[in-house]
Every structure is written in structure tokens, then in C-alpha cells.
Design a protein around this motif. Structure first.
Motif, short mmCIF file in Angstrom:
data_model
loop_
_atom_site.label_atom_id
_atom_site.label_comp_id
_atom_site.label_asym_id
_atom_site.label_seq_id
_atom_site.Cartn_x
_atom_site.Cartn_y
_atom_site.Cartn_z
N PHE A 146 -74.92 -68.23 -70.87
CA PHE A 146 -74.86 -69.02 -72.09
C PHE A 146 -73.95 -68.35 -73.12
CE2 PHE A 146 -78.75 -70.18 -70.00
CZ PHE A 146 -78.69 -71.55 -70.05
N LEU A 190 -79.07 -75.51 -63.93
CA LEU A 190 -79.05 -75.71 -65.38
C LEU A 190 -77.72 -76.27 -65.83
CD1 LEU A 190 -80.82 -72.51 -66.76
CD2 LEU A 190 -81.64 -74.86 -66.95
N TYR A 191 -76.67 -75.98 -65.08
CA TYR A 191 -75.32 -76.31 -65.49
C TYR A 191 -74.76 -77.53 -64.76
CZ TYR A 191 -75.48 -71.53 -67.30
OH TYR A 191 -75.83 -70.38 -67.95
N TYR A 212 -76.98 -80.96 -71.64
CA TYR A 212 -77.03 -79.97 -72.71
C TYR A 212 -78.19 -79.00 -72.45
CZ TYR A 212 -80.77 -82.76 -74.97
OH TYR A 212 -81.92 -83.44 -75.25
N THR A 213 -78.02 -77.80 -72.93
CA THR A 213 -79.08 -76.80 -72.83
C THR A 213 -79.36 -76.27 -74.24
OG1 THR A 213 -77.50 -75.01 -72.41
CG2 THR A 213 -78.46 -76.11 -70.50
N GLN A 270 -81.03 -72.94 -76.04
CA GLN A 270 -81.60 -71.60 -75.94
C GLN A 270 -82.26 -71.29 -77.28
OE1 GLN A 270 -78.76 -68.50 -75.21
NE2 GLN A 270 -80.28 -67.14 -74.29
N ASP A 310 -85.00 -84.26 -72.98
CA ASP A 310 -84.91 -82.88 -72.51
C ASP A 310 -86.30 -82.36 -72.19
OD1 ASP A 310 -86.05 -81.79 -75.00
OD2 ASP A 310 -84.11 -82.23 -75.89
N GLU A 367 -87.21 -75.82 -69.17
CA GLU A 367 -86.87 -75.44 -67.82
C GLU A 367 -87.35 -74.03 -67.50
OE1 GLU A 367 -85.21 -77.12 -65.24
OE2 GLU A 367 -85.67 -78.86 -66.50
N MET A 407 -85.78 -71.81 -72.79
CA MET A 407 -84.61 -72.58 -72.35
C MET A 407 -84.99 -74.03 -72.04
SD MET A 407 -81.41 -72.44 -71.94
CE MET A 407 -81.24 -70.66 -71.98
N TYR A 408 -84.35 -74.96 -72.76
CA TYR A 408 -84.53 -76.39 -72.52
C TYR A 408 -83.26 -76.95 -71.88
CZ TYR A 408 -88.65 -76.32 -75.54
OH TYR A 408 -89.87 -76.05 -76.09
N ARG A 409 -83.42 -78.00 -71.12
CA ARG A 409 -82.29 -78.67 -70.48
C ARG A 409 -82.46 -80.17 -70.67
NH1 ARG A 409 -81.08 -80.83 -65.24
NH2 ARG A 409 -78.95 -80.40 -64.55
#
Length: 357
Positions: free
Chosen positions: A63, A81-82, A123-124, A126, A162, A165, A169-171
């Protein structure tokens, strides 16, 4: 380990703050006298712990470093995550490596898919220790009325969601559709965010988008004789735009009117919501092709003795071995006794076979 990967790890490791107490404790723990059995057990435990620490460190660095993010996309679990869950969607998406930080919270947009009509973003989020989430809702509430493309408000249907995760950390996803009237082939999508969970701040996302890669692969045949008529109703396929991920089918529905202006057909096409009918999209083996969305123009028009609806059916592009699909009309008559969602009457006489080649 390759020199390139080693170099990336070293550069990103330098960005990570490691507590000196932790390392001191590690050294102290290895000073005591060990038996041969203790030493073997210690190697196993130390090796497992080092692997876990390495994964955590690598995950954190992803990140921070765009270079590392690209590498991590190829690693199972972390790379999820990506990446998009759909392989095709993931294949034709572009990497942005965009990150914005405020109030200790970092919002990143690692990937975006855009084909001129649909726009999907990963989107993530942190978040720091002590972050208080808002339960049962997305942590980011997108102000869709303020989202712009090249300085102009972006219209069309939009959703976002969202979920947590991993620790801190959210995704999530942002999805736009039916915005193609405003979107150019290339542009910049701006999304102003002023609150994450209960934390107010300023996170302005400026996301570059381009449909050039997808557009080059789109096939747009004009099918001949893709039409059916029954009981004063004609259903016609005007154009098919077959992309690598999604297919758009432009269609026209015509209903003949009597001299008194009433429909010639015995079927009542218009439900209480003003929608004439819905459609199933199936292959020649009657297997559903999902998802399938129907987007009608805002109003029908009357030309001569006909009422005309124009609409587009959007569906996932089927596998390459599927050469034709079938559009099956379905009457929306849920108000009738004994009719429930999923068993509305079909109109096989108006089913249209659509060639995809």
C-alpha cells in the motif's frame, strides 16, 4: 530469489518501522542454552514466524510502493486485494496505483475497468489502530452527485460497497453503468470523499480511465433477420457490440395500435412501472447468461400506428464456443394470482436468435 525481487523487498523493508524492543526480545530469546531438540523446534517456529512477519511486512508495503503492488498482484491471497474476482474483468482492467492519505487513513485504487459504458473500481482502505467502523454499511459513502468525469458531473446508475478483509484493511468496489453519454475514450474520474467511517477528512481520488484496450477488441456486427413477430408485436435486434467482458445488444420493440389507439395485441405489455417486458438471455442449450440487464430509453414513442420502445440488453460475454444466444421475452405479470418471480410467462413466439460472429 531474483535480484529484482530482492531489490524491491529491501527498498520496501526500509520504509517499514520495526520496533527495536521486538528485535531485542528476539535476540534475548536466542541466547539461552538449547538442547538439540529445542534447536530443531526453534528453527521450525522461527521459520514459521519469519514467514508470517514477511507476509505482513510485504502486505503493508504493497500500500506504499506502486512497484511492490504490481509484484503482489501475482501472489495468491495477497494479490486478491488488488484484483477483480472475475478473470476477464481483471485481464482487461488497468493499474492505477493511486493512494491518498488523510487523518491516518489511506484510500487506494489499485485497479479500474472501463469499456466506455461500464466503470468498475477496486478500492482499499487502510485504517489505523483504534478505528471505529460504522456497522452494516460501506465505510466510504460515495457522493455520487459530486463525481465528475473531465470536470463534468457523471450521470448513470452507481453503487458502492466494501467489507473488512483483514485487520485494519477494507476492500470495496465502485460500479457505474449507463454513463457512456458523457464519458470520453480517455479521461479523469474525480471522486471527492469527505468521510470514512466516523472520521471526517479529505480524500480526493483522481483516477485516469481509458477504454482504448477494450475498444480495440469489440466486434460490432449488424445481424440480419434477427427479428420475430407475434400478435401485433415485433422484436428486432439492431446491433450487437461484443466485447471481451460484456456484450451490448441494441433492440427495438414495436406494438401495432388499432384505429382507436389501443394495442392490437391481447397481451398487456406495460406493467405498473411502465416497463413493457423483461428478457432472459440464454445460449442454445437454454443455459442462462448472467448477469443480464435491460436498460429502456426513458420514454416510448409513437410513429404512425405503432408504439416503439428502444432498449439495450447488457450481459456477460459468453465463452468463445457459444456462437449464438437467444433473447427470450418474459411478461411482467407478478400481480396475477399464482405468478411469482421466476415463473412469469415466457413468449416463445417472440424469441430472437442472435449471432455473435
Amino acid at each position: 530469489m531474483s535480484d529484482i525481487f530482492r531489490k524491491i523487498l529491501i527498498e520496501d523493508a526500509a520504509r517499514i518501522n520495526v520496533s527495536q524492543i521486538t528485535w531485542k526480545q528476539v535476540k534475548q530469546g536466542h541466547r539461552r542454552t538449547r538442547t538439540k531438540t529445542d534447536w530443531k523446534r526453534g528453527l521450525l517456529i522461527y521459520g514459521a514466524s519469519a514467514a508470517i512477519l514477511l507476509i505482513v511486512a510485504i502486505g503493508a508495503s504493497g500500500f506504499v510502493s506502486p512497484v511492490m503492488a504490481k509484484v503482489l498482484q501475482k501472489i495468491p491471497i495477497i494479490g486478491e486485494l488488488y484484483s477483480f474476482n472475475d478473470p476477464k474483468l481483471n485481464q482487461y482492467s488497468s493499474e492505477t496505483n493511486l493512494s491518498v492519505t488523510d487523518k491516518g487513513i489511506t484510500i487506494s485504487v489499485p485497479k479500474v475497468y472501463y469499456d466506455g459504458k461500464r466503470l468498475f473500481l477496486i478500492y482499499t482502505i487502510q485504517v489505523p489502530e483504534g478505528y471505529e467502523p460504522i456497522p452494516n454499511r460501506p465505510q466510504i459513502m460515495i457522493p455520487f452527485d459530486k463525481v465528475q468525469m473531465n470536470g463534468k458531473r457523471l450521470s448513470g446508475g452507481a453503487t458502492s460497497w466494501d467489507s473488512l478483509e483483514s485487520k485494519n484493511m477494507y476492500r470495496g468496489y465502485i460500479e457505474y453503468s449507463r454513463a457512456s453519454d458523457q464519458i470520453l475514450e480517455n479521461g479523469t474520474l474525480t471522486i471527492p470523499i469527505d468521510q470514512v467511517g466516523k472520521v471526517k477528512g479529505s480524500w480526493m481520488l483522481s483516477v485516469p480511465v481509458s477504454n482504448t484496450t477494450v475498444y480495440k477488441t469489440i466486434e460490432a456486427p449488424f445481424p440480419k433477420n434477427a427479428s420475430a413477430t407475434y400478435d401485433g408485436i415485433t422484436l428486432t435486434v439492431n446491433k450487437v457490440s461484443k466485447g471481451p467482458v460484456y456484450t451490448d445488444i441494441s433492440m427495438e420493440l414495436r406494438q401495432t395500435l388499432q384505429a382507436n389507439g389501443k394495442p392490437k395485441s391481447k397481451m398487456n405489455l406495460v406493467d405498473s412501472f411502465g416497463v413493457p417486458m423483461m428478457f432472459n438471455v440464454v445460449d442454445t442449450n437454454h443455459q442462462f447468461i448472467n448477469p443480464a440487464y435491460i436498460n429502456y430509453d426513458e420514454h416510448f414513442k409513437e410513429v404512425g400506428n405503432e408504439k416503439i420502445w428502444n432498449f439495450t440488453i447488457e450481459c456477460k460475454t459468453p465463452p468463445s464456443d457459444v456462437k449464438t444466444i437467444v433473447i427470450e421475452p418474459v411478461l411482467l405479470v407478478l400481480h396475477k394470482e399464482g405468478v411469482t418471480e421466476g415463473n412469469c410467462p415466457k413468449i416463445p413466439q417472440l424469441a430472437v436468435t442472435v449471432p455473435l460472429d
